[in-house]
Design a protein around this motif. Structure first.
Motif, PDB file in Angstrom:
ATOM      1  N   PHE A 112      22.949 -13.904  73.290  1.00 16.05           N
ATOM      2  CA  PHE A 112      22.782 -12.464  73.441  1.00 16.05           C
ATOM      3  C   PHE A 112      21.558 -12.157  74.312  1.00 16.05           C
ATOM      4  CE2 PHE A 112      21.411  -8.244  71.564  1.00 16.05           C
ATOM      5  CZ  PHE A 112      22.395  -7.512  72.217  1.00 16.05           C
ATOM      6  N   PRO A 113      21.586 -12.544  75.592  1.00 16.98           N
ATOM      7  CA  PRO A 113      20.476 -12.172  76.475  1.00 16.98           C
ATOM      8  C   PRO A 113      20.431 -10.656  76.622  1.00 16.98           C
ATOM      9  CG  PRO A 113      22.303 -13.101  77.738  1.00 16.98           C
ATOM     10  CD  PRO A 113      22.641 -13.290  76.296  1.00 16.98           C
ATOM     11  N   HIS A 114      19.232 -10.079  76.489  1.00 14.28           N
ATOM     12  CA  HIS A 114      19.139  -8.618  76.537  1.00 14.28           C
ATOM     13  C   HIS A 114      17.698  -8.203  76.788  1.00 14.28           C
ATOM     14  CE1 HIS A 114      18.090  -9.587  72.388  1.00 14.28           C
ATOM     15  NE2 HIS A 114      17.567  -8.376  72.239  1.00 14.28           N
ATOM     16  N   GLY A 115      17.553  -6.917  77.041  1.00 15.32           N
ATOM     17  CA  GLY A 115      16.221  -6.326  77.179  1.00 15.32           C
ATOM     18  C   GLY A 115      15.437  -6.920  78.325  1.00 15.32           C
ATOM     19  N   GLU A 116      14.206  -7.332  78.042  1.00 17.39           N
ATOM     20  CA  GLU A 116      13.290  -7.776  79.083  1.00 17.39           C
ATOM     21  C   GLU A 116      13.702  -9.070  79.762  1.00 17.39           C
ATOM     22  OE1 GLU A 116      10.850  -6.087  80.522  1.00 17.39           O
ATOM     23  OE2 GLU A 116      11.706  -4.504  79.269  1.00 17.39           O
ATOM     24  N   GLU A 117      14.687  -9.774  79.191  1.00 15.75           N
ATOM     25  CA  GLU A 117      15.181 -10.971  79.875  1.00 15.75           C
ATOM     26  C   GLU A 117      15.762 -10.617  81.242  1.00 15.75           C
ATOM     27  OE1 GLU A 117      17.199 -14.020  77.236  1.00 15.75           O
ATOM     28  OE2 GLU A 117      17.120 -12.314  75.866  1.00 15.75           O
ATOM     29  N   PHE A 118      16.198  -9.371  81.400  1.00 16.46           N
ATOM     30  CA  PHE A 118      16.745  -8.940  82.679  1.00 16.46           C
ATOM     31  C   PHE A 118      15.738  -8.131  83.501  1.00 16.46           C
ATOM     32  CE2 PHE A 118      20.671  -9.531  80.104  1.00 16.46           C
ATOM     33  CZ  PHE A 118      21.225 -10.542  80.871  1.00 16.46           C
ATOM     34  N   ARG A 119      14.474  -8.148  83.102  1.00 13.40           N
ATOM     35  CA  ARG A 119      13.349  -7.620  83.898  1.00 13.40           C
ATOM     36  C   ARG A 119      13.557  -6.172  84.346  1.00 13.40           C
ATOM     37  NH1 ARG A 119      12.460 -12.800  88.017  1.00 13.40           N
ATOM     38  NH2 ARG A 119      12.845 -14.429  86.457  1.00 13.40           N
ATOM     39  N   GLY A 120      14.150  -5.385  83.482  1.00 10.54           N
ATOM     40  CA  GLY A 120      14.321  -3.973  83.792  1.00 10.54           C
ATOM     41  C   GLY A 120      15.556  -3.634  84.599  1.00 10.54           C
ATOM     42  N   LEU A 121      16.367  -4.626  84.974  1.00 15.18           N
ATOM     43  CA  LEU A 121      17.605  -4.369  85.709  1.00 15.18           C
ATOM     44  C   LEU A 121      18.765  -4.173  84.740  1.00 15.18           C
ATOM     45  CD1 LEU A 121      17.415  -6.940  88.657  1.00 15.18           C
ATOM     46  CD2 LEU A 121      16.419  -4.658  88.478  1.00 15.18           C
ATOM     47  N   ARG A 122      19.787  -3.460  85.184  1.00 12.94           N
ATOM     48  CA  ARG A 122      21.017  -3.317  84.417  1.00 12.94           C
ATOM     49  C   ARG A 122      22.002  -4.396  84.848  1.00 12.94           C
ATOM     50  NH1 ARG A 122      22.040   3.287  84.503  1.00 12.94           N
ATOM     51  NH2 ARG A 122      19.868   3.879  84.091  1.00 12.94           N
ATOM     52  N   VAL A 123      22.907  -4.774  83.960  1.00 14.97           N
ATOM     53  CA  VAL A 123      23.818  -5.884  84.265  1.00 14.97           C
ATOM     54  C   VAL A 123      25.257  -5.386  84.305  1.00 14.97           C
ATOM     55  CG1 VAL A 123      22.338  -7.723  83.451  1.00 14.97           C
ATOM     56  CG2 VAL A 123      23.791  -6.537  81.807  1.00 14.97           C
ATOM     57  N   HIS A 124      25.998  -5.918  85.277  1.00 10.70           N
ATOM     58  CA  HIS A 124      27.386  -5.502  85.447  1.00 10.70           C
ATOM     59  C   HIS A 124      28.289  -6.734  85.403  1.00 10.70           C
ATOM     60  CE1 HIS A 124      30.489  -2.619  86.279  1.00 10.70           C
ATOM     61  NE2 HIS A 124      30.874  -3.260  87.370  1.00 10.70           N
ATOM     62  N   GLN A 125      28.895  -7.144  86.508  1.00  9.63           N
ATOM     63  CA  GLN A 125      29.926  -8.174  86.436  1.00  9.63           C
ATOM     64  C   GLN A 125      29.358  -9.565  86.231  1.00  9.63           C
ATOM     65  OE1 GLN A 125      32.509  -8.819  89.874  1.00  9.63           O
ATOM     66  NE2 GLN A 125      34.218  -9.223  88.532  1.00  9.63           N
ATOM     67  N   THR A 126      30.159 -10.402  85.545  1.00  5.60           N
ATOM     68  CA  THR A 126      29.846 -11.810  85.318  1.00  5.60           C
ATOM     69  C   THR A 126      30.903 -12.673  85.996  1.00  5.60           C
ATOM     70  OG1 THR A 126      28.852 -11.313  83.171  1.00  5.60           O
ATOM     71  CG2 THR A 126      29.513 -13.592  83.556  1.00  5.60           C
ATOM     72  N   ARG A 127      30.463 -13.727  86.660  1.00  3.08           N
ATOM     73  CA  ARG A 127      31.358 -14.755  87.196  1.00  3.08           C
ATOM     74  C   ARG A 127      30.963 -16.094  86.578  1.00  3.08           C
ATOM     75  NH1 ARG A 127      35.960 -13.007  88.626  1.00  3.08           N
ATOM     76  NH2 ARG A 127      35.997 -11.529  90.337  1.00  3.08           N
ATOM     77  N   LEU A 128      31.961 -16.917  86.247  1.00  5.07           N
ATOM     78  CA  LEU A 128      31.699 -18.188  85.592  1.00  5.07           C
ATOM     79  C   LEU A 128      31.773 -19.335  86.586  1.00  5.07           C
ATOM     80  CD1 LEU A 128      33.746 -17.688  82.301  1.00  5.07           C
ATOM     81  CD2 LEU A 128      31.378 -17.034  82.823  1.00  5.07           C
TER      82      LEU A 128
END
Length: 468
Positions: free
Chosen positions: A439-455
């Motif tokens: 469950f990566p969330h919050g400050e792990e993304f350094r203030g950016l919002r997250v959209h699509q994921t590719r595997l």
């Protein structure tokens, strides 16, 4: 860029793709809503045996600001094995990453270190406009004859028509517009195909001015957003048929055709009905020599206290599901439906595509519910399951929580934050369970919002196959 043997992540059939090894990494598009710092491709560790499991292990900033990363994809995939336009020696190596607001296209090399993709080329908005006549690139699909890139807008500030640009597999140069005859098509969004049947399908959202500053209530209630899907002759690049779902069904977005190349059906998700705020899933299928589209799933709005709703929804006293993404497992058994408004991911058994049966549901976030993740039970979540990606073996589902910056702000005016969750799938009986370790969330993304994921190695919405 050229191999002497086919890329081992390419599979001729979906049956073989299901046996692929599990992904070890996931690539995530992350964007800065303020456009004051660069967007990024973020790399997550998805190996449960790794000490970094569920954590950010790589980060590549883009060179400019204001891109608003949205959808992206691979340069090549299993379609390279198709006999009609074979390119067996290209590699699944480069990520093609468009900026939806900037119209720039970034090419990132995931080798030699897949945790640290490197930018090797940036295609400017002016090149896309000059060579293809398009702007606002949206969806990337690796085809057997090139890279297909849908776009929402026209060149030089024109609202449209939107359409499809083709990029070269190896040089990434923009070859030009795909359409030879677009017929009545004007609005654009997603593009997919039935490769062995020479059929291409497109869907509709809106022009740049209709979406970039948020949903426009007058246009929605006036039934001005897209409400049709289009069928094309893939070989001749000509429009064949427009099927109107009815103008109350606004915004048929994501297209998910059957992976089995012998099948002639697929699913499209409709964001909202202006008559009752419900969302729906429709099935396209053959009807004699023509195509028909049939509604197979209805998801109703949920009543809510207007005091708990954003201004846009207060007059309605209800939360719309807002189906903004769907995904189909590689074996064509399970369809996943993200209800971004109510904060729910639904799983349906679609073995009989005309009669789906719901087999699972997980709540995370939601406009009213704000359901917490099991690993952080005291942390109310904003946003909801939005982009959905399914592993090739169908055992893992990844969901991220941001839709589109300006739309986030309307439906979640107190902020959406940033989070990404992994759900484990019971592939025998159906059902979904959140992975408490991921469950990566919050400050792990350094203030950016997250959209699509590719595997890494491919996923359920990246590849198409030519052998049953």
């Amino acid at each position: 860029m050229t191999r002497w043997t086919p890329d081992p992540t390419f599979y001729p059939s979906p049956r073989e793709a299901v046996t692929a090894p599990a992904e070890k990494l996931a690539y995530v598009a992350a964007f800065d809503r303020t456009a004051s710092r660069p967007d990024a491709i973020v790399v997550l560790d998805t190996d449960p045996d790794s000490p970094d499991y569920g954590r950010v292990v790589g980060w590549t900033d883009l060179p400019y600001v204001g891109d608003e990363l949205h959808h992206f994809g691979w340069n090549a995939c299993s379609s390279a094995l198709c006999p009609t336009a074979p390119h067996p020696h290209v590699e699944r190596r480069y990520l093609i990453v468009p900026g939806l607001r900037s119209s720039r296209i970034h090419v990132l090399d995931t080798q030699p270190d897949p945790r640290q993709p490197q930018i090797v080329k940036v295609i400017g908005a002016e090149e896309l406009a000059k060579r293809a006549g398009y702007s606002r690139p949206h969806t990337v699909h690796c085809g057997p004859d090139g890279i297909y890139l849908s776009a929402l807008g026209g060149a030089d500030g024109a609202e449209g028509p939107g359409g499809i640009a083709i990029l070269d597999h190896t040089t990434f140069e923009v070859r030009g517009a795909w359409e030879a005859d677009r017929g009545p098509q004007f609005l654009a969004y997603d593009v997919w195909w039935h490769l062995t049947q020479d059929v291409l399908v497109t869907s509709e959202w809106g022009t740049p001015s209709m979406i970039e500053d948020g949903i426009i209530g007058e246009l929605l209630l006036g039934r001005r957003y897209g409400h049709a899907i289009h069928f094309w002759d893939l070989a001749k690049r000509r429009h064949v048929q427009r099927v109107d779902l009815g103008d109350q069904y606004q915004m048929p977005l994501e297209l998910r055709p059957a992976h089995d190349p012998t099948k002639s059906y697929g699913f499209v998700g409709v964001v909202i009905s202006v008559e009752d705020l419900s969302a729906s899933i429709w099935l396209w299928h053959r009807d004699g020599d023509a195509w028909a589209v049939t509604k197979v799933i209805d998801i109703p709005a949920e009543p809510a206290d207007p005091a708990n709703l954003p201004d846009l929804l207060k007059p309605f006293g209800a939360v719309p599901p807002l189906v903004t993404d769907i995904d189909l497992s590689v074996d064509d058994r399970f369809l996943y439906v993200s209800c971004w408004g109510t904060g729910e991911l639904r799983q349906y058994d679609v073995s009989d595509p005309l009669h789906p049966v719901q087999t699972g549901s997980v709540h995370l976030g939601g406009i009213v519910r704000r359901t917490a993740h099991p690993s952080a039970p005291d942390e109310a979540l904003a946003g909801g399951p939005q982009m959905v990606e399914v592993s090739r073996d169908g055992r893992r589902v990844y969901v991220s929580n941001s839709l589109y910056g300006s739309w986030d702000d309307q439906f979640y005016p107190d902020g959406v934050g940033a989070w990404l969750a992994k759900l484990d799938v019971d592939v025998d009986a159906g059902g979904l369970t959140p992975d408490e370790r991921f469950f990566p969330h919050g400050e792990e993304f350094r203030g950016l919002r997250v959209h699509q994921t590719r595997l890494q190695g491919g996923d359920a919405s990246s590849d198409s196959y030519c052998y049953p």
